[in-house]
Design a protein around this motif. Structure first.
Motif, PDB file in Angstrom:
ATOM      1  N   GLU A   6     -10.717   0.762   5.612  1.00 51.76           N
ATOM      2  CA  GLU A   6     -11.079  -0.519   4.998  1.00 51.76           C
ATOM      3  C   GLU A   6      -9.926  -1.515   4.992  1.00 51.76           C
ATOM      4  O   GLU A   6     -10.116  -2.687   4.665  1.00 51.76           O
ATOM      5  CB  GLU A   6     -11.528  -0.292   3.541  1.00 51.76           C
ATOM      6  CG  GLU A   6     -12.772   0.562   3.398  1.00 51.76           C
ATOM      7  CD  GLU A   6     -13.089   0.882   1.950  1.00 51.76           C
ATOM      8  OE1 GLU A   6     -14.289   0.867   1.602  1.00 51.76           O
ATOM      9  OE2 GLU A   6     -12.140   1.139   1.175  1.00 51.76           O
ATOM     10  N   LEU A   7      -8.728  -1.064   5.367  1.00 56.44           N
ATOM     11  CA  LEU A   7      -7.537  -1.882   5.179  1.00 56.44           C
ATOM     12  C   LEU A   7      -7.300  -2.902   6.288  1.00 56.44           C
ATOM     13  O   LEU A   7      -6.643  -3.914   6.064  1.00 56.44           O
ATOM     14  CB  LEU A   7      -6.309  -0.979   5.045  1.00 56.44           C
ATOM     15  CG  LEU A   7      -6.293  -0.087   3.800  1.00 56.44           C
ATOM     16  CD1 LEU A   7      -5.123   0.877   3.853  1.00 56.44           C
ATOM     17  CD2 LEU A   7      -6.229  -0.939   2.540  1.00 56.44           C
ATOM     18  N   PRO A  29     -13.161  -6.844  -4.465  1.00 54.97           N
ATOM     19  CA  PRO A  29     -11.887  -6.541  -3.784  1.00 54.97           C
ATOM     20  C   PRO A  29     -10.728  -7.287  -4.456  1.00 54.97           C
ATOM     21  O   PRO A  29     -10.847  -8.467  -4.779  1.00 54.97           O
ATOM     22  CB  PRO A  29     -12.113  -7.037  -2.357  1.00 54.97           C
ATOM     23  CG  PRO A  29     -13.595  -7.243  -2.223  1.00 54.97           C
ATOM     24  CD  PRO A  29     -14.086  -7.576  -3.588  1.00 54.97           C
ATOM     25  N   THR A  77      -8.691   2.148  -1.964  1.00 56.82           N
ATOM     26  CA  THR A  77      -9.351   1.848  -0.692  1.00 56.82           C
ATOM     27  C   THR A  77      -9.287   3.054   0.238  1.00 56.82           C
ATOM     28  O   THR A  77      -8.395   3.893   0.144  1.00 56.82           O
ATOM     29  CB  THR A  77      -8.652   0.666   0.007  1.00 56.82           C
ATOM     30  OG1 THR A  77      -7.254   0.954   0.073  1.00 56.82           O
ATOM     31  CG2 THR A  77      -8.864  -0.626  -0.735  1.00 56.82           C
ATOM     32  N   TYR A 132     -10.091  -2.042  -5.435  1.00 60.72           N
ATOM     33  CA  TYR A 132     -11.384  -2.561  -5.895  1.00 60.72           C
ATOM     34  C   TYR A 132     -11.520  -2.394  -7.405  1.00 60.72           C
ATOM     35  O   TYR A 132     -10.929  -1.493  -8.002  1.00 60.72           O
ATOM     36  CB  TYR A 132     -12.543  -1.807  -5.237  1.00 60.72           C
ATOM     37  CG  TYR A 132     -12.614  -1.920  -3.736  1.00 60.72           C
ATOM     38  CD1 TYR A 132     -13.109  -3.071  -3.126  1.00 60.72           C
ATOM     39  CD2 TYR A 132     -12.211  -0.865  -2.930  1.00 60.72           C
ATOM     40  CE1 TYR A 132     -13.175  -3.171  -1.742  1.00 60.72           C
ATOM     41  CE2 TYR A 132     -12.272  -0.952  -1.551  1.00 60.72           C
ATOM     42  CZ  TYR A 132     -12.761  -2.105  -0.955  1.00 60.72           C
ATOM     43  OH  TYR A 132     -12.829  -2.197   0.415  1.00 60.72           O
ATOM     44  N   TYR A 146      -3.955  -3.276  -2.188  1.00 54.53           N
ATOM     45  CA  TYR A 146      -5.354  -3.659  -1.993  1.00 54.53           C
ATOM     46  C   TYR A 146      -6.221  -2.593  -2.669  1.00 54.53           C
ATOM     47  O   TYR A 146      -6.016  -1.385  -2.455  1.00 54.53           O
ATOM     48  CB  TYR A 146      -5.704  -3.709  -0.506  1.00 54.53           C
ATOM     49  CG  TYR A 146      -4.906  -4.718   0.310  1.00 54.53           C
ATOM     50  CD1 TYR A 146      -4.380  -5.868  -0.258  1.00 54.53           C
ATOM     51  CD2 TYR A 146      -4.693  -4.509   1.676  1.00 54.53           C
ATOM     52  CE1 TYR A 146      -3.665  -6.781   0.498  1.00 54.53           C
ATOM     53  CE2 TYR A 146      -3.988  -5.416   2.445  1.00 54.53           C
ATOM     54  CZ  TYR A 146      -3.472  -6.552   1.856  1.00 54.53           C
ATOM     55  OH  TYR A 146      -2.757  -7.451   2.609  1.00 54.53           O
ATOM     56  N   GLN A 176       0.827  -1.215   0.000  1.00 51.18           N
ATOM     57  CA  GLN A 176       0.000   0.000   0.000  1.00 51.18           C
ATOM     58  C   GLN A 176       0.867   1.273   0.000  1.00 51.18           C
ATOM     59  O   GLN A 176       0.531   2.284   0.626  1.00 51.18           O
ATOM     60  CB  GLN A 176      -0.941  -0.004   1.215  1.00 51.18           C
ATOM     61  CG  GLN A 176      -2.305   0.575   0.953  1.00 51.18           C
ATOM     62  CD  GLN A 176      -3.136  -0.255  -0.024  1.00 51.18           C
ATOM     63  OE1 GLN A 176      -2.810  -1.405  -0.319  1.00 51.18           O
ATOM     64  NE2 GLN A 176      -4.194   0.338  -0.548  1.00 51.18           N
ATOM     65  N   ASP A 236      -9.245  -5.029   7.796  1.00 49.19           N
ATOM     66  CA  ASP A 236      -9.853  -6.345   7.581  1.00 49.19           C
ATOM     67  C   ASP A 236     -10.101  -6.596   6.100  1.00 49.19           C
ATOM     68  O   ASP A 236     -11.044  -7.285   5.717  1.00 49.19           O
ATOM     69  CB  ASP A 236     -11.163  -6.461   8.367  1.00 49.19           C
ATOM     70  CG  ASP A 236     -12.154  -5.348   8.038  1.00 49.19           C
ATOM     71  OD1 ASP A 236     -11.798  -4.454   7.235  1.00 49.19           O
ATOM     72  OD2 ASP A 236     -13.276  -5.375   8.571  1.00 49.19           O
ATOM     73  N   PHE A 237      -9.221  -6.041   5.259  1.00 51.56           N
ATOM     74  CA  PHE A 237      -9.398  -6.205   3.809  1.00 51.56           C
ATOM     75  C   PHE A 237      -9.244  -7.673   3.434  1.00 51.56           C
ATOM     76  O   PHE A 237      -8.290  -8.341   3.835  1.00 51.56           O
ATOM     77  CB  PHE A 237      -8.371  -5.367   3.049  1.00 51.56           C
ATOM     78  CG  PHE A 237      -8.637  -5.288   1.569  1.00 51.56           C
ATOM     79  CD1 PHE A 237      -9.499  -4.332   1.060  1.00 51.56           C
ATOM     80  CD2 PHE A 237      -8.045  -6.181   0.694  1.00 51.56           C
ATOM     81  CE1 PHE A 237      -9.757  -4.255  -0.297  1.00 51.56           C
ATOM     82  CE2 PHE A 237      -8.296  -6.114  -0.670  1.00 51.56           C
ATOM     83  CZ  PHE A 237      -9.153  -5.142  -1.164  1.00 51.56           C
ATOM     84  N   SER A 238     -10.195  -8.154   2.634  1.00 55.72           N
ATOM     85  CA  SER A 238     -10.185  -9.560   2.216  1.00 55.72           C
ATOM     86  C   SER A 238     -10.411  -9.634   0.712  1.00 55.72           C
ATOM     87  O   SER A 238     -11.538  -9.494   0.241  1.00 55.72           O
ATOM     88  CB  SER A 238     -11.277 -10.348   2.946  1.00 55.72           C
ATOM     89  OG  SER A 238     -11.299 -11.696   2.524  1.00 55.72           O
ATOM     90  N   PRO A 239      -9.354  -9.812  -0.071  1.00 54.43           N
ATOM     91  CA  PRO A 239      -9.506  -9.802  -1.527  1.00 54.43           C
ATOM     92  C   PRO A 239     -10.284 -11.002  -2.042  1.00 54.43           C
ATOM     93  O   PRO A 239     -10.106 -12.123  -1.565  1.00 54.43           O
ATOM     94  CB  PRO A 239      -8.068  -9.820  -2.035  1.00 54.43           C
ATOM     95  CG  PRO A 239      -7.278 -10.450  -0.934  1.00 54.43           C
ATOM     96  CD  PRO A 239      -7.946 -10.028   0.335  1.00 54.43           C
TER      97      PRO A 239
END
Length: 531
Positions: free
Chosen positions: A154-155, A129, A150, A119, A117, A32, A157-160
């Motif tokens: 949001e980072l 994601p 992002t 979208y 990360y 990031q 618990d970010f889940s791609p």
């Protein structure tokens, strides 16, 4: 096992996706990173140089464009009966993909990578994601620009849902890995992975995700994905009015949507849901060959600090870009976040469109500059996806060549083109949107005899549609193509509106028009029902 050093802007960023996607063997992960940091890293690694506008100028190496024959889709239970297999969608086995993926992971042992990360999809109901990992800092910057960024909260618990692994230096072994040659783009819909190797052309990244959206949106959400630009302005009643611009490369899709009198939704990829239009991307990827401030001021002004330029060259002994220099490729490009366009709207969404433009650069010079289509005609021209390209001049051959790409983006369609065409027809019936065919190519004769229609006239035609100036104008049916052609348009000479009248020899015009019409009919046979 030694864990990688993770360099990130703050502590509260999820690490689990890195481990889950096999990045443990890397030496360093820049997670990031800010655009400023990525520019600095790219310069440090010798990946690019700064221009006089402080943009980062990079070369993409051997490949200066996409390699469609080297794009593969994993053929398995999910895709077997859904994907339209053939020249566009090449199959590859799950076992070969697993083999390539493990080789790529091994290659990353001790390497530095850049992970982001982000979208795809500006509508939060349908966005996907993404975790994108590359081995080049400038491509990490490209991902920052082109995907939707992002928010900081949001980072944690970010889940791609989708992961991209791009290693330009990695080559597949064609004989054992199931590829055509060393470079490849592989899309695995079951495991939601994109693998890219052997090519430094960043457009492979963005178009791979576009291919993904062209599969999951119709199949899972009944949303029409579209290869088009979009903008929004106010109609006469003061309500927001959306316009879409479909067209193949060189037809003016990016140029015409970057209108200072309207807000830009996006320049390339959109979805049409029941609620309206939404951009897939967070940035723009525009061609810059022969770019000037006078012709395209919004794009020219967007090339500044943190923007990327691909495969351009300087004027001698300067760091000023010569946009006319095509010594590397004609496909020179720039990438920048969409907010670098001063009149971009945020978020990148709009209501259901009122007007849709199919852009074609007709080098035969026979299509009208503007014509109105019925819903049936719109579906026909959409499935046709016509423009004309100029043949090579090495042997003195300057005749135009008709080019057809279904839905104005056949290279990115995993499903049969009929699927998207039928969805468009349904939306036109539901919305009442008017479709127009806009010829941005030649008038008064074919290439070599006539001249390309001035951009000022094209913009005048476009604005006349959008401000309803043609509402009370008489339209005549074209004798060959059956489309409706306006007799008058403000700020455009009447003599060029019907191309038959602008040719010196009307009989020659009609002959050439029927030749092109026959090419359309032959192409349409590709989609005729099988007997």
């Amino acid at each position: 096992m030694q864990h990688p050093t993770i360099i990130k802007p703050h502590e509260n960023i999820a690490h689990a996706p890195l481990e889950q996607n096999g990045l443990n063997s890397c030496k360093t992960i820049y997670l990031q990173s800010t655009p400023e940091e990525l520019v600095e890293l790219a310069l440090k690694e010798g990946e690019g140089v700064l221009t006089d506008a402080h943009a980062l100028m990079c070369d993409t190496g051997t490949f200066t464009g996409r390699s469609p024959k080297d794009k593969f889709i994993v053929r398995d239970e999910l895709t077997e009966d859904l994907v339209h297999w053939g020249e566009i969608n090449n199959p590859i086995t799950p076992s070969n993909v697993a083999k390539i993926y493990h080789k790529m992971q091994d290659y990353l042992n001790g390497k530095t990578v850049y992970t982001r990360y982000a979208y795809a999809g500006a509508d939060e109901q349908f966005r996907q994601p993404i975790m994108a990992t590359t081995t080049q800092a400038w491509q990490g910057l490209f991902c920052h620009h082109m995907f939707i960024r992002t928010e900081e909260d949001e980072l944690a618990d970010f889940s791609p849902q989708w992961t991209i692994l791009c290693i330009p230096e990695f080559q597949a072994e064609a004989k054992t890995d199931g590829t055509r040659q060393g470079n490849f783009t592989i899309i695995d819909f079951s495991n939601k992975k994109i693998l890219i190797g052997g090519s430094g052309y960043a457009g492979e990244i963005k178009k791979a995700i576009f291919t993904v959206m062209n599969f999951i949106l119709p199949v899972d959400y009944q949303i029409l994905p579209m290869h088009c630009s979009a903008n929004i302005g106010n109609s006469l009643n003061g309500q927001p009015s959306t316009a879409l611009f479909f067209g193949l490369s060189g037809t003016g899709k990016t140029t015409l949507s970057a209108d200072p009198s309207r807000e830009l939704i996006g320049d390339d990829e959109h979805g049409w849901s029941a609620e309206g239009i939404f951009n897939f991307e967070g940035g723009c990827y525009a061609k810059v060959v022969n770019l000037t401030m006078e012709q395209e001021p919004e794009i020219f002004a967007a090339i500044r600090e943190q923007s990327i330029l691909e495969n351009t060259r300087f004027f001698p002994d300067t760091n000023k870009v010569d946009f006319s220099n095509i010594s590397v490729t004609e496909n020179t490009r720039t990438a920048y976040p969409i907010h670098f366009i001063s009149n971009a709207c945020h978020p990148s969404v709009g209501p259901v469109p009122d007007h849709i433009f199919f852009l074609t650069a007709d080098a035969f010079g026979v299509l009208p500059p503007l014509s109105k289509l019925t819903t049936e005609q719109a579906m026909y021209y959409f499935q046709t996806g016509y423009t004309a390209k100029l043949a090579g001049t090495e042997m003195g051959i300057n005749q135009p060549v008709a080019t057809f790409s279904a839905c104005f983006g056949e290279a990115f369609l995993p499903l049969h083109p009929k699927t998207y065409t039928q969805m468009l027809g349904e939306r036109l019936e539901q919305s009442g949107a008017q479709v127009w065919l806009l010829n941005t190519g030649w008038i008064s004769g074919p290439y070599g005899i006539g001249n390309r229609i001035p951009l000022a006239y094209t913009r005048a035609l476009l604005h006349a549609v959008l401000d309803n100036s043609l509402e009370h104008v008489q339209f005549d049916k074209h004798p060959v193509f059956d489309v409706m052609v306006p007799q008058h348009c403000p700020n455009v000479p009447d003599t060029i509106l019907n191309p038959e009248y602008s040719w010196l020899d009307p009989e020659e015009y009609e002959r050439k028009a029927w030749i092109l019409k026959e090419k359309f009919d032959v192409n349409a046979l590709r989609f005729a029902p099988e007997r």
